[in-house]
Design an enzyme around this catalytic site. Structure first.
Site, PDB file in Angstrom:
ATOM      1  N   SER A 209     -17.537 -27.567  -0.387  1.00  0.00           N
ATOM      2  CA  SER A 209     -17.249 -26.660  -1.489  1.00  0.00           C
ATOM      3  C   SER A 209     -18.451 -25.748  -1.690  1.00  0.00           C
ATOM      4  CB  SER A 209     -16.918 -27.452  -2.751  1.00  0.00           C
ATOM      5  OG  SER A 209     -16.365 -26.603  -3.732  1.00  0.00           O
ATOM      6  N   ASN A 210     -18.591 -25.153  -2.862  1.00  0.00           N
ATOM      7  CA  ASN A 210     -19.743 -24.300  -3.160  1.00  0.00           C
ATOM      8  C   ASN A 210     -20.055 -24.402  -4.649  1.00  0.00           C
ATOM      9  OD1 ASN A 210     -18.302 -22.051  -4.661  1.00  0.00           O
ATOM     10  ND2 ASN A 210     -17.169 -22.105  -2.738  1.00  0.00           N
ATOM     11  N   ALA A 211     -21.128 -23.745  -5.063  1.00  0.00           N
ATOM     12  CA  ALA A 211     -21.672 -23.944  -6.418  1.00  0.00           C
ATOM     13  C   ALA A 211     -21.059 -23.018  -7.470  1.00  0.00           C
ATOM     14  CB  ALA A 211     -23.184 -23.775  -6.388  1.00  0.00           C
TER      15      ALA A 211
END
Ligand code: CTP
Ligand code: CA
Length: 209
Positions: free
Chosen positions: A21-23
């Site tokens: 995923s990502n932030a």
């Protein structure tokens, strides 16, 4: 207007408990949903997993994977006037999803990743009279050229260029790039303030399409 807004990250699972995923915090998309509702528009918010409460008076679809985001957007878009795509879509997914939990084996594990569906590009192909505001996240080099290329590839009417500092932050610095590649507006400040400016821009320039 009835506006579709995508927000937050997507997740791509390797097994039942692990994902890529990502932030992304989802703040820009949620701020846009708040601003649009405050301006009297109807909002359909399709959101990845974030720690935010959706605005009241808004139709919300919670999704995790890019395929779920695609499905929810495909369903919602035909009844909307336009889409604002802030979602930080996970660009790759593991080729295989294992059921259960992969156990360690004592040797290195190689993961094969394949590209996920480009949700906005698909909406772009089916947009007809609808308008599209894309977002482009670019690090410094060739930022404007990349944003313009994405605008064209995804059939956007306008694209909001922002940098990696936007991810996870309360503030942002954005430029609006038009189909001629011109930076026609620059907004700096809290995501709440920028969201209101963007909604007002949409009302002034895309409303009557
Ligand atoms: N987007 C999307 N589906 C994807 C990837 C991106 O709908 N699989 C949307 C984003 O929500 C954003 C726009 O496309 O509105 C641009 O996203 P960005 O990540 O900047 O561009 P990509 O096309 O994914 O290219 P790259 O990450 O390689 O720069
Ligand atoms: Ca991307």
């Amino acid at each position: 207007m009835r506006i579709l807004i995508t927000a937050g990250p997507t997740r791509e699972y390797l097994d039942d408990v692990r994902y890529l995923s990502n932030a992304s915090s989802g703040r820009m998309g949620y701020a846009l949903a708040e601003a649009a509702i405050a301006r009297g528009h109807q909002v359909i918010l399709v959101t990845g997993p974030v720690g935010l409460t959706p605005p009241r008076n808004c139709q919300v679809h919670h999704v995790e994977t890019t395929d779920e985001l695609l499905g929810a957007c495909r369903e919602a878009f035909p009844a909307c006037d336009g889409v604002i795509a802030t979602a930080a879509v996970c660009d790759y997914r593991p080729r295989e999803r294992f059921s259960g939990k992969l156990a360690k084996t004592g040797v290195s594990l190689e993961l094969e990743l394949v590209e996920t569906a480009d949700v906005l590009a698909e909406l772009g192909q089916t947009k007809a009279h609808r308008w599209i505001m894309g977002f482009a996240l670019e690090s410094a080099e060739f930022a404007h050229q990349n944003a313009l290329r994405k605008l064209k590839e995804k059939n956007c009417d306008i694209i909001v260029l922002n940098g990696p500092a936007a991810i996870g932050s309360n503030t942002n610095e954005v430029e609006l790039i038009d189909p001629l590649g011109q930076a026609i507006e620059r907004y700096t400040g809290s995501k709440t303030d920028i969201a209101m400016r963007l909604i007002e821009w949409v009302e002034a320039h895309l409303n009557s399409q």
